[in-house]
Enzyme design. Structure first.
Site, PDB file in Angstrom:
ATOM      1  CD  GLU A   1      -3.709  -2.587   7.220  1.00  0.00           C
ATOM      2  OE1 GLU A   1      -2.553  -2.669   6.809  1.00  0.00           O
ATOM      3  OE2 GLU A   1      -4.471  -1.671   6.906  1.00  0.00           O
TER       4      GLU A   1
ATOM      5  N   GLY B   1       2.016   2.409  10.655  1.00  0.00           N
ATOM      6  CA  GLY B   1       2.923   3.550  10.497  1.00  0.00           C
ATOM      7  C   GLY B   1       3.590   3.978  11.785  1.00  0.00           C
TER       8      GLY B   1
ATOM      9  CE  LYS C   1      -0.227   3.287   4.779  1.00  0.00           C
ATOM     10  NZ  LYS C   1      -0.306   3.436   6.214  1.00  0.00           N
TER      11      LYS C   1
ATOM     12  CD  GLU D   1      -3.336   5.450   6.693  1.00  0.00           C
ATOM     13  OE1 GLU D   1      -3.262   5.551   5.455  1.00  0.00           O
ATOM     14  OE2 GLU D   1      -2.422   4.945   7.385  1.00  0.00           O
TER      15      GLU D   1
ATOM     16  CG  HIS E   1      -6.192   1.696   4.989  1.00  0.00           C
ATOM     17  ND1 HIS E   1      -5.808   2.672   5.874  1.00  0.00           N
ATOM     18  CD2 HIS E   1      -5.128   0.872   4.845  1.00  0.00           C
ATOM     19  CE1 HIS E   1      -4.549   2.439   6.243  1.00  0.00           C
ATOM     20  NE2 HIS E   1      -4.111   1.365   5.619  1.00  0.00           N
TER      21      HIS E   1
ATOM     22  CB  SER F   1       4.950  -1.533  11.913  1.00  0.00           C
ATOM     23  OG  SER F   1       4.484  -0.202  12.121  1.00  0.00           O
TER      24      SER F   1
ATOM     25  CG  ASN G   1      -1.739   1.219   1.401  1.00  0.00           C
ATOM     26  OD1 ASN G   1      -1.803   2.050   0.492  1.00  0.00           O
ATOM     27  ND2 ASN G   1      -2.385   1.364   2.553  1.00  0.00           N
TER      28      ASN G   1
HETATM   29  P1  PGA Z   1       2.508   0.414   7.593  1.00  0.00           P
HETATM   30  O1  PGA Z   1       1.064   0.577   6.927  1.00  0.00           O
HETATM   31  O2  PGA Z   1       3.108  -0.864   7.060  1.00  0.00           O
HETATM   32  O3  PGA Z   1       3.289   1.635   7.150  1.00  0.00           O
HETATM   33  O4  PGA Z   1       2.312   0.356   9.058  1.00  0.00           O
HETATM   34  C1  PGA Z   1       0.215  -0.517   6.712  1.00  0.00           C
HETATM   35  C2  PGA Z   1      -1.078  -0.073   6.080  1.00  0.00           C
HETATM   36  O5  PGA Z   1      -1.593   0.986   6.460  1.00  0.00           O
HETATM   37  O6  PGA Z   1      -1.629  -0.741   5.205  1.00  0.00           O
END
Ligand code: PGA
Length: 252
Positions: free
Chosen positions: A167, A173, A11, A97, A95, A212, A9
């Site tokens: 997640e 993140g 983003k 976010e 997701h 992460s 992803n």
């Molecule tokens: P990250 O993000 O690996 O940077 O923690 C994962 C995601 O949001 O899909």
């Protein structure tokens, strides 16, 4: 044995030049013979270009979001059939976010899930609890509610051929990964819950872990029975990290 998947992803990162460089490196390092599905999720404006570059089928392309609507006066939105038209195979829905920053609720996410399937794409339904919800002992309640929103609206059969991604919001993140045991516990809970409604769907369903994931923790996460791959954010922007994560999945 379920085929593992590693999804990158991106983003809201990248540019035409940066994407081209990353895809060229991935093309050189990811192995066609690895028995896993490898998919990248660029920002929507780069989807068509990315799909044009990835014609050999080794790396698939997916979208980070999609409209719940099929067409019409929805300024700024992109429909699932448009995503299919430019070469997408998958779409993330729900997701964290999007849920947090765009206030997407379970009902909207469930409608998006069906729109994706209706267009012949594979939805990856993202679920996960916040730190506050985990500390309140409510992890299972939250992820169950998020999955149930889809089942209640479309039936258990809608999960056939789809993908789940667990997640935990506190791990996205932040550099703070769920331990393999924490991930396994939630994945097993989700699979067990689905099994009570349809054993075959539960057995076949791929449940990815995200939050992460990096080269240094991928192998131990993927060694867990119910972890069927990863949804990788930050680490998917480095060809070397993504390659190592894919290699870890291929080696399971
Ligand atoms: P990250 O993000 O690996 O940077 O923690 C994962 C995601 O949001 O899909």
């Amino acid at each position: 044995m379920r085929r593992l998947m590693v999804a990158g992803n991106w983003k809201m990162h990248g540019s035409r030049a940066a994407n081209a460089a990353l895809l060229t490196e991935l093309d050189l390092t990811l192995k066609a013979e690895w028995p896993i599905d490898m998919v990248v999720f660029p920002p929507s404006v780069y989807l068509a270009d990315t799909a044009r570059r990835l014609t050999d089928g080794v790396i698939g392309v997916g979208a980070q979001d999609v409209s719940a609507e099929s067409a019409g006066a929805f300024t700024g939105q992109v429909s699932a059939s448009m995503l299919k038209d430019v070469g997408c195979l998958y779409t993330l829905v729900g997701h964290s976010e999007r849920r947090q920053l765009n206030r997407e609720d379970d009902a909207l996410v469930a409608r998006k899930f069906a729109a994706v399937q209706g267009a012949g794409l594979i939805p990856i339904l993202c679920v996960g609890e916040t730190l506050q919800e985990r500390e309140a002992g409510n992890t299972e309640g939250v992820v169950a509610r998020q999955v149930d929103a889809v089942i209640n609206m479309h039936g258990i059969g809608a999960l056939a051929g789809s993908v789940l991604a667990y997640e935990p919001v506190w791990a996205i993140g932040t550099g703070r990964t769920a331990s393999p045991e924490q991930a396994q516990a939630v994945h097993a809970f989700l699979r067990g819950r689905i099994r009570t409604q349809d054993a075959n769907i539960a057995t076949e369903l791929r449940i990815l872990y995200g939050g992460s994931v990096k080269a240094s923790n991928a192998a131990e996460l993927f060694s867990m029975t119910d972890v069927d791959g990863g949804l990788v954010g930050g680490a998917s922007l480095s060809a070397d990290e993504f390659q190592q994560i894919c290699a870890a999945a291929a080696a399971r």
